[in-house]
Design a protein around this motif. Sequence first.
Motif, mmCIF file in Angstrom:
data_model
loop_
_atom_site.group_PDB
_atom_site.id
_atom_site.type_symbol
_atom_site.label_atom_id
_atom_site.label_comp_id
_atom_site.label_asym_id
_atom_site.label_seq_id
_atom_site.Cartn_x
_atom_site.Cartn_y
_atom_site.Cartn_z
ATOM 1 N N MET A 274 -22.720 36.187 3.552
ATOM 2 C CA MET A 274 -22.702 36.426 2.116
ATOM 3 C C MET A 274 -23.094 35.173 1.325
ATOM 4 N N ARG A 275 -22.445 34.057 1.667
ATOM 5 C CA ARG A 275 -22.725 32.858 0.898
ATOM 6 C C ARG A 275 -24.133 32.335 1.146
ATOM 7 N N THR A 276 -24.638 32.414 2.385
ATOM 8 C CA THR A 276 -26.009 31.939 2.593
ATOM 9 C C THR A 276 -26.986 32.835 1.852
ATOM 10 N N THR A 277 -26.762 34.168 1.906
ATOM 11 C CA THR A 277 -27.642 35.069 1.175
ATOM 12 C C THR A 277 -27.689 34.692 -0.299
ATOM 13 N N GLU A 278 -26.492 34.496 -0.862
ATOM 14 C CA GLU A 278 -26.437 34.159 -2.286
ATOM 15 C C GLU A 278 -27.211 32.874 -2.573
ATOM 16 N N GLU A 279 -26.937 31.849 -1.753
ATOM 17 C CA GLU A 279 -27.578 30.561 -2.014
ATOM 18 C C GLU A 279 -29.093 30.645 -1.904
ATOM 19 N N ILE A 280 -29.557 31.393 -0.889
ATOM 20 C CA ILE A 280 -31.000 31.504 -0.698
ATOM 21 C C ILE A 280 -31.635 32.267 -1.859
ATOM 22 N N LEU A 281 -30.962 33.342 -2.286
ATOM 23 C CA LEU A 281 -31.537 34.144 -3.368
ATOM 24 C C LEU A 281 -31.649 33.322 -4.646
ATOM 25 N N LEU A 282 -30.663 32.457 -4.871
ATOM 26 C CA LEU A 282 -30.707 31.648 -6.084
ATOM 27 C C LEU A 282 -31.874 30.665 -6.058
ATOM 28 N N LEU A 283 -32.379 30.390 -4.843
ATOM 29 C CA LEU A 283 -33.494 29.460 -4.730
ATOM 30 C C LEU A 283 -34.827 30.127 -5.050
ATOM 31 N N ALA B 197 -16.834 35.821 -9.730
ATOM 32 C CA ALA B 197 -16.048 34.647 -9.359
ATOM 33 C C ALA B 197 -14.915 35.037 -8.419
ATOM 34 N N VAL B 198 -14.296 36.200 -8.711
ATOM 35 C CA VAL B 198 -13.205 36.669 -7.850
ATOM 36 C C VAL B 198 -13.727 36.932 -6.442
ATOM 37 N N VAL B 199 -14.880 37.613 -6.352
ATOM 38 C CA VAL B 199 -15.456 37.922 -5.041
ATOM 39 C C VAL B 199 -15.791 36.635 -4.300
ATOM 40 N N ARG B 200 -16.390 35.693 -5.033
ATOM 41 C CA ARG B 200 -16.776 34.429 -4.410
ATOM 42 C C ARG B 200 -15.533 33.720 -3.865
ATOM 43 N N PHE B 201 -14.481 33.743 -4.697
ATOM 44 C CA PHE B 201 -13.244 33.092 -4.277
ATOM 45 C C PHE B 201 -12.671 33.777 -3.042
ATOM 46 N N SER B 202 -12.691 35.128 -3.014
ATOM 47 C CA SER B 202 -12.089 35.790 -1.857
ATOM 48 C C SER B 202 -12.927 35.550 -0.602
ATOM 49 N N ALA B 203 -14.239 35.426 -0.775
ATOM 50 C CA ALA B 203 -15.063 35.122 0.397
ATOM 51 C C ALA B 203 -14.736 33.736 0.940
ATOM 52 N N ASP B 204 -14.503 32.801 0.016
ATOM 53 C CA ASP B 204 -14.120 31.456 0.457
ATOM 54 C C ASP B 204 -12.780 31.483 1.183
ATOM 55 N N LEU C 85 -20.187 47.628 -4.567
ATOM 56 C CA LEU C 85 -19.146 48.213 -3.727
ATOM 57 C C LEU C 85 -18.814 47.310 -2.549
ATOM 58 N N THR C 86 -19.877 46.781 -1.933
ATOM 59 C CA THR C 86 -19.630 45.943 -0.771
ATOM 60 C C THR C 86 -18.907 44.674 -1.187
ATOM 61 N N ALA C 87 -19.315 44.138 -2.344
ATOM 62 C CA ALA C 87 -18.655 42.933 -2.829
ATOM 63 C C ALA C 87 -17.185 43.224 -3.080
ATOM 64 N N LEU C 88 -16.935 44.410 -3.641
ATOM 65 C CA LEU C 88 -15.559 44.824 -3.894
ATOM 66 C C LEU C 88 -14.800 44.917 -2.580
ATOM 67 N N SER C 89 -15.489 45.449 -1.546
ATOM 68 C CA SER C 89 -14.807 45.636 -0.268
ATOM 69 C C SER C 89 -14.387 44.299 0.338
ATOM 70 N N VAL C 90 -15.191 43.263 0.092
ATOM 71 C CA VAL C 90 -14.816 41.945 0.623
ATOM 72 C C VAL C 90 -13.511 41.487 -0.008
ATOM 73 N N THR C 91 -13.437 41.636 -1.344
ATOM 74 C CA THR C 91 -12.203 41.263 -2.026
ATOM 75 C C THR C 91 -11.046 42.130 -1.544
ATOM 76 N N ALA C 92 -11.307 43.437 -1.422
ATOM 77 C CA ALA C 92 -10.248 44.350 -1.009
ATOM 78 C C ALA C 92 -9.727 43.970 0.375
ATOM 79 N N LEU C 93 -10.646 43.657 1.290
ATOM 80 C CA LEU C 93 -10.231 43.288 2.648
ATOM 81 C C LEU C 93 -9.377 42.029 2.639
ATOM 82 N N THR C 94 -9.795 41.067 1.795
ATOM 83 C CA THR C 94 -9.029 39.830 1.729
ATOM 84 C C THR C 94 -7.619 40.100 1.211
ATOM 85 N N LEU C 95 -7.551 40.935 0.163
ATOM 86 C CA LEU C 95 -6.236 41.252 -0.385
ATOM 87 C C LEU C 95 -5.392 41.981 0.653
ATOM 88 N N LEU C 96 -6.027 42.935 1.342
ATOM 89 C CA LEU C 96 -5.325 43.696 2.366
ATOM 90 C C LEU C 96 -4.793 42.764 3.447
#
Lengths: 294, 341, 283
Positions: free
Chosen positions: C152-161, C102-109, A2-13
């Motif tokens: 988010m990205r640091t958490t992901e990277e650390i967890l993968l380690l 991948a979509v989430v990762r892209f939107s975070a970037d 859900l939180t991951a979804l919210s990040v995408t949703a916020l970006t889209l918004l």
Amino acid sequence: MLTALSVTALTLLLIYSMVTNALPAIQKFGWHFLFTSTWDPVKEIFGALPFIYGTLVSSALALLIAVPISLGIAIYLAELAPQFIRQPLSFLIELLAAIPSVVYGFWGIFGLAPFLRTAVQPFLSKYLGFLPLFQGQFFGVGMLTAGIILSIMIIPTISSISREVFLAVPSNQREAATALGATRWETIRLAVLGYSKTGVWGAVILGLGRAIGETMAVTMVIGNRPQISVSLFAPGYTMASVIANEFTEATGKLYLSSLVEIGVILFFLTLIINGIARFLIWKVSNKAKGRIRE
Amino acid sequence: MKKFFLGLILTTLALSLTAGPTLANKLLLINGAGGTFPYPLYSKWFYEYAKIEPVNFNYQAIGSGAGIKQITERTVDFGASDAALTDKQMKQAPGLLHIPMTAGAVVISYNLPQVTQRLKFTPDVLADIYLGKITKWNDPRISRINPGANLPNEGILVAHRSDGSGTTNIFTSYLSSVSPEWKKKVGFSTSVNWPVGLGGKGNQGVSGIIKQAEGGMGYIELAYAITNNLPYADLQNKAGNFITPTIETTTEAINGALSHMPDDFRVSCVNPGGANAYPISGVTWILVYKNQPNHVIGEELVKFLRWAITDGQKYSVDLLYAPLPESMVKKIEQRIDEINY
Amino acid sequence: MNIYKRRKIINAFMCSATFICATITLLPLISIFIYVLSKGASSLNISFFTHLPRPVGEPGGGMGNAILGTLTLIGLTCLWAIPVGVLSGVYLAEFGNNKFGAVVRFSADLLNGVPSIVIGIFAYILFVVPMKTFSALSGAFALGLIMIPTVMRTTEEILLLVPRTIREAALALGISQFRMTISIVLKTALPGIVTGILLAIARIAGETAPLLFTALGNEFWQRGIMQPIAAMPLQIFAYAISPFDDWHRQAWAASFVLITIIFLMNFISRLVIYLQRKSLKAK
């Protein structure tokens, strides 16, 4: 999930609300917005060219100064420096990235700008004054000052990523060059720099992305004047600064949406730049480590 | 480690959320935003007023344009502006009242250490400097009206506001009234398309530019020039006299405008007729809605406005603002009485 | 000149040039330190931390409200940005190996690349206009948007380690994947995540641009999260562009305090990394 979804949703918004708010200006001015240079709130005619120009020139200037220096630092830290210097020195340089932008601006007004006005600008105009770049009055604040401040701010980004990239170069590359009788510098140039070209480009472009979006420090030293001038001494304006200065007070609807449209342009510009940088860095990390995921 | 960290955050948060209100004794907070022109006076007022009434006024000097915009959006409880709303802006904010608070002069300040006498400007010279036609301090047109002044062969570093500003509105209204070319090319507003110069944010920003750069010149509010020890120029008025901006000459300008004061107080005081009137003067308004949405805030606002235009006026002179004329105060009180809360 | 000599000279020249580059970069750092120390530290006193700002010309006065305001904003931001950031990072690392990931990762970037001033506009449109008030809440929202991608990205990277063997050992003992993630993987990766969070906090502590249209600033002590709130960067900005020498001194002092806080965060995070490495080595 859900939180991951919210990040995408916020970006889209974010994208959605920016674009809808920019719509009146987009409809009214169309492509002219990008290519005209009148910024007249009285007659409600808006063209963003001086801001786009200011952003690009100040960032390019920053790169021009920052790239050679950052590469020098990265090479020194990764290849040449004695072991006991490496950690403290890289820590100090990364501290530069930790200083808040508003403090940079403050220092820019009281430390850097007077220094440039009384020492650097007269010097440049005396010896390089035949170039249109270094002509005109010395204000202290202006494009040159903004470029220098920006370069200081992006050096840590570029140098730390480049250093990582250099360290990732397999040591057999270096050994091969040294074995062939290359001097230390030749080893660095041929083996290290040649091998890590893509990664360094990535670092540079990431630095560019940071310079383009930088707001406070630039606003405080660039002079805030929407004009296109060849001279680097002249004041300018960037996209981020015009938003910072005028957003809370833009009264007319068209004025407001023009500012938001500048925000949209800035957004897509950084988007493209960061995209390129990510791609380059991704390519190099794949090359170095093989496929790690995805 | 995690617990320690979490604890740290929670403690900070708890501390800061509770500490604020406790320290403030749960006083009512009324938010306002607007011009930097009256900021020194307003911050003095709010400081003094907090001593006698249990209410805090938070005023953020972010520019008159912002004051108008934010009160229109109703994101603040009151706005403040040195530029009256245009008819178009009034339509977007129905029921908004202009309450005059004080008056001030916009002065032409400069940074020329070697010039010892007070400089003089005529309207056409001033307009041409801002139009970019006069670019050097030792231009014959400047030296002709300033005989004996040691004017340097330096460029004039023109400064103006980068944000929307009532000071800009007063100044550009003045230039428009004296120079047809300015009126045609640039016009007047809270922000305009400047032909030349550097932009600074707020009266503070412009004074900052002047102060830091030799050869600088700009238009700022009188109080800012005096508190910063910046020299400022005499200006030729409509009657042809060179007038030094002072409280008296500003009051004379406001008195000159009283005769054509409209009921909503949206008056322009630039270039009035009086023999000793300083030509770039203006009143500054607090903007409040006639129908206050919140009873408590409305009540306190009205109380404050009454205090400001009567008892508060005594602080004006020290900070170099011109007190409102008596006859005007009466009219304003009637207007304040109309506010519903 | 023979070729060997030339190569030698070039070598010496370039190698010393890199050293000079490193030294030059330290000059602005030193210069900023000197300014902040000489002008800021000397203006610090108790009232700076405990008093409210005073009008120009009144002696005394401080920035207590802005210091408290910055701490509050950081706290509020952490309150929502850390859970969202860490959980999203966990999701990406553990379950995100698909299209949605991948979509989430892209939107975070994407979010990470958005200039902070644009984030400020977004928060203004989303919070300030509909709520009809500038507020600490909207400021914390804007800061959170800046913080989330980093965390988010640091958490992901650390967890993968975290070594696969640890995960497999946990699963082999029969606990669910969810429990495994929370109590084994997260715990192992905690110091790294904390470091990421600290660095993210250090970044937002100095942010000014997104607060301009959201937190607005407040000359008094804060009144809860639905009211405007003061913040040190905002105060520094307002005072820095003012022409009053008193205010400049205050701004230098505030810069000093702010930089100290941020450097402390950086230092602690480095300490965490160092201790972790040491304990790993001991094992």
